[in-house]
Design an enzyme around this catalytic site. Structure first.
Site, PDB file in Angstrom:
ATOM      1  N   LYS A  58       0.790  -1.340  -0.010  1.00  0.00           N
ATOM      2  CA  LYS A  58       0.100  -0.024   0.138  1.00  0.00           C
ATOM      3  C   LYS A  58       1.052   1.520  -0.163  1.00  0.00           C
ATOM      4  O   LYS A  58       1.887   1.149   0.172  1.00  0.00           O
ATOM      5  CB  LYS A  58      -1.263   0.072   1.031  1.00  0.00           C
ATOM      6  CG  LYS A  58      -0.936  -0.062   2.556  1.00  0.00           C
ATOM      7  CD  LYS A  58      -1.056  -0.240   4.292  1.00  0.00           C
ATOM      8  CE  LYS A  58      -0.247  -0.198   4.910  1.00  0.00           C
ATOM      9  NZ  LYS A  58      -1.024  -0.229   5.481  1.00  0.00           N
ATOM     10  N   ARG A 108     -10.190   0.411  14.700  1.00  0.00           N
ATOM     11  CA  ARG A 108      -9.988   1.012  13.604  1.00  0.00           C
ATOM     12  C   ARG A 108     -11.409   0.628  12.843  1.00  0.00           C
ATOM     13  O   ARG A 108     -11.902   1.426  12.808  1.00  0.00           O
ATOM     14  CB  ARG A 108      -8.662   0.380  12.650  1.00  0.00           C
ATOM     15  CG  ARG A 108      -8.299   1.556  12.189  1.00  0.00           C
ATOM     16  CD  ARG A 108      -6.573   1.112  11.218  1.00  0.00           C
ATOM     17  NE  ARG A 108      -5.989   0.008  11.466  1.00  0.00           N
ATOM     18  CZ  ARG A 108      -5.065  -0.020  10.640  1.00  0.00           C
ATOM     19  NH1 ARG A 108      -3.796   0.993  10.467  1.00  0.00           N
ATOM     20  NH2 ARG A 108      -4.767  -0.707  10.766  1.00  0.00           N
ATOM     21  N   HIS A 131      -5.345  -7.502  13.201  1.00  0.00           N
ATOM     22  CA  HIS A 131      -4.871  -6.547  12.917  1.00  0.00           C
ATOM     23  C   HIS A 131      -4.017  -6.288  14.593  1.00  0.00           C
ATOM     24  O   HIS A 131      -4.428  -5.850  15.395  1.00  0.00           O
ATOM     25  CB  HIS A 131      -4.370  -5.478  12.348  1.00  0.00           C
ATOM     26  CG  HIS A 131      -3.717  -4.413  12.210  1.00  0.00           C
ATOM     27  ND1 HIS A 131      -2.082  -5.542  11.499  1.00  0.00           N
ATOM     28  CD2 HIS A 131      -3.320  -2.664  12.167  1.00  0.00           C
ATOM     29  CE1 HIS A 131      -1.320  -4.000  11.655  1.00  0.00           C
ATOM     30  NE2 HIS A 131      -1.271  -3.251  11.735  1.00  0.00           N
ATOM     31  N   TYR A 161      15.550  31.827   3.663  1.00  0.00           N
ATOM     32  CA  TYR A 161      14.157  32.567   3.827  1.00  0.00           C
ATOM     33  C   TYR A 161      14.651  32.413   4.866  1.00  0.00           C
ATOM     34  O   TYR A 161      15.025  32.269   6.133  1.00  0.00           O
ATOM     35  CB  TYR A 161      13.046  31.255   3.642  1.00  0.00           C
ATOM     36  CG  TYR A 161      12.886  31.593   2.546  1.00  0.00           C
ATOM     37  CD1 TYR A 161      12.176  32.805   1.856  1.00  0.00           C
ATOM     38  CD2 TYR A 161      12.628  30.366   1.698  1.00  0.00           C
ATOM     39  CE1 TYR A 161      11.771  32.887   0.075  1.00  0.00           C
ATOM     40  CE2 TYR A 161      12.193  30.756   0.319  1.00  0.00           C
ATOM     41  CZ  TYR A 161      11.706  31.485  -0.231  1.00  0.00           C
ATOM     42  OH  TYR A 161      11.503  31.302  -1.352  1.00  0.00           O
TER      43      TYR A 161
HETATM   44  N1  PMH Z   1      -1.861  -5.176   7.834  1.00  0.00           N
HETATM   45  C1  PMH Z   1      -2.518  -4.138   7.749  1.00  0.00           C
HETATM   46  C2  PMH Z   1      -4.052  -4.376   7.812  1.00  0.00           C
HETATM   47  C3  PMH Z   1      -1.865  -2.696   8.465  1.00  0.00           C
HETATM   48  O1  PMH Z   1      -2.344  -1.696   8.168  1.00  0.00           O
HETATM   49  C4  PMH Z   1      -0.564  -3.403   7.981  1.00  0.00           C
HETATM   50  C5  PMH Z   1       0.231  -1.714   8.208  1.00  0.00           C
HETATM   51  C6  PMH Z   1       0.573  -4.240   7.999  1.00  0.00           C
HETATM   52  C7  PMH Z   1      -0.367  -5.469   7.671  1.00  0.00           C
HETATM   53  C8  PMH Z   1       1.855  -4.220   7.364  1.00  0.00           C
HETATM   54  O2  PMH Z   1       2.278  -3.904   8.572  1.00  0.00           O
HETATM   55  P1  PMH Z   1       4.018  -4.050   8.360  1.00  0.00           P
HETATM   56  O3  PMH Z   1       4.211  -2.936   8.065  1.00  0.00           O
HETATM   57  O4  PMH Z   1       4.609  -3.579  10.305  1.00  0.00           O
HETATM   58  O5  PMH Z   1       4.959  -4.915   8.545  1.00  0.00           O
HETATM   59  N2  PMH Z   1       0.028  -0.800   8.717  1.00  0.00           N
HETATM   60  C9  PMH Z   1       0.283   0.070   9.089  1.00  0.00           C
HETATM   61  C10 PMH Z   1      -0.711   1.958   9.429  1.00  0.00           C
HETATM   62  O6  PMH Z   1      -2.116   1.914   9.114  1.00  0.00           O
HETATM   63  N3  PMH Z   1      -0.028   3.074   9.151  1.00  0.00           N
HETATM   64  O7  PMH Z   1       1.893   2.210   9.710  1.00  0.00           O
HETATM   65  C11 PMH Z   1       1.493   0.754   9.298  1.00  0.00           C
END
Ligand code: PMH
Length: 385
Positions: free
Chosen positions: A42, A139, A169, A268
């Site tokens: 993502k 969430r 999660h 600046y």
């Molecule tokens: N699964 C979910 C639902 C997530 O939101 C995330 C990371 C991961 C897996 C992967 O986590 P990792 O990068 O620690 O392996 N999400 C986020 C977040 O929403 N803000 O920071 C990381």
């Protein structure tokens, strides 16, 4: 350098796909063979480049991808990715037909969402779904046994809806104190026990849990940050059981070099004043690239030496105090290494009082990404045009 000619500015990021592949293989090597690796790509693969990282991760053994939004999944499909893609966030119920057509897996996080999705879904459509359980992240997700049972019943009775997975999660997997983690894990197991039938994919772990909590792997893990070579937190960094390497580096070239006399000022507000004769270099990177004003004072590497950013960072440029006169065109490394010196993503995160995740994410799309593959730098963006 090879990168010249592919774009028209002297600032670029380099993403080392060899390292990403090695990180995936290393993490996979630490997991039992029957645990599937879901690569979290993502936010443009945490700023590294969605397509390039997705391809590298799949080549290294990932079997599924995960993104936050349907747009991100569709972008990957449009770029030719055929692997399963799970959308972790809330999709709009009205968009389910596009997901079904593209074979994109959506998340069911509420009974009400599922009912709206049913209404919108075409008669002959087939939609793959994972149920999200909220065990304490707060969430999105189903929070009670009764809601879970109601959702399972709807899924069972509607042949257009295919239950492909269930997940949760963890909020504190990156902390050494595992009490909250264990509470969430226990709740997830309890929720699983209420299902009439277990779906093919059951997953809970992010990078931290995948590496630190073998008891929470079920049959798939969702790995983001560790794949990019970064520790999920400084607290567990020394405890990680696999060696991972940072894949993201950031570079610029000095476009202007000048000598300032004692008393002359920079940028600046004219807040920086040379206290002696100094050499100053101008870099074509600024806050619009994500190199935000709070990074004033942060060092960059020039000729292998740490050189501080002086004066305020502008939108497109910033100035550094050079160790000595260097030629225009000299590379300045903002993240990465030169000789014996290294500026890690963690150093930048600490300067910004934030987490390493945020650093590559905030380097804006104005900064071209180059890719290192089989030891060579290639421009995978333009080669696709
Ligand atoms: N699964 C979910 C639902 C997530 O939101 C995330 C990371 C991961 C897996 C992967 O986590 P990792 O990068 O620690 O392996 N999400 C986020 C977040 O929403 N803000 O920071 C990381």
């Amino acid at each position: 350098m090879e990168e010249q000619g592919f774009f028209y500015r002297d600032t670029w990021a380099e993403v080392d796909l060899d390292r990403i592949k090695n990180n995936v293989k290393g993490i996979k090597g630490h997991l039992p063979e029957d645990v599937e690796f879901i690569a979290v790509v993502k936010a443009n693969a945490y700023g590294h480049g969605d397509l390039q990282v997705a391809e590298a991760a799949l080549e290294a053994g990932a079997s599924m991808l995960a993104v936050a939004f349907m747009d991100e999944a569709l972008a990957l499909r449009n770029k030719g990715i055929t692997a399963p893609i799970l959308v972790l966030g809330a999709s709009r119920p009205g968009d389910v037909n596009i997901a079904a057509e593209e074979g994109i897996i959506l998340t069911v996080f509420q009974e009400e969402w599922l009912e709206k999705a049913q209404e919108a879904l075409k008669k002959d459509a087939k939609l793959l779904l994972h149920i999200k359980i909220d065990t304490g992240m707060g969430r999105i997700g189903i929070r009670s046994a009764s809601e879970l049972k109601a959702v399972e019943k709807i899924l069972e009775e509607d042949s257009r809806l295919l239950l492909h997975g269930i997940y949760t999660h963890f909020a504190t997997a990156d902390e050494l104190d595992d009490s909250y983690f264990n509470r969430q894990l226990g709740l997830f197991k309890e929720m699983l026990s209420f299902l009439e039938k277990q779906p093919p994919f059951i997953h809970g772990s992010n990078s931290a849990a995948a590496l630190m909590h073998p008891d929470a792997r079920f049959n798939a893990v969702r790995v983001g940050i560790a794949m990019y070579g970064l520790a999920p937190s400084m607290e567990i960094a020394p405890e990680l059981p696999v060696e991972i390497q940072e894949a993201f580096t950031l570079h610029s070239r000095i476009v202007h070099v000048k000598k300032l006399e004692k008393g002359e000022k920079v940028s600046y507000g004219a807040t920086y004043e040379a206290s002696e004769e100094i050499w100053v270099g101008t870099l074509p990177i600024g806050y619009a690239d994500g190199w935000i004003r709070r990074l004033q004072g942060q060092e960059v590497l020039v000729d292998g030496k740490r050189s501080p950013i002086i004066g305020r960072i502008c939108m497109d440029q910033c100035m550094v105090k050079l160790p000595y006169e260097v030629p225009v065109g000299t590379i300045a490394t903002l993240i990465g290494s030169q000789g014996q010196e290294e500026i890690s993503i963690n150093e930048i995160a600490s300067k910004l009082e934030t987490i390493n995740y945020e650093v590559p994410c905030i380097i804006s799309s104005r900064v071209p990404r180059l890719y290192r593959q089989n030891g060579e730098v290639v421009d995978l963006n333009n080669s696709l045009l």
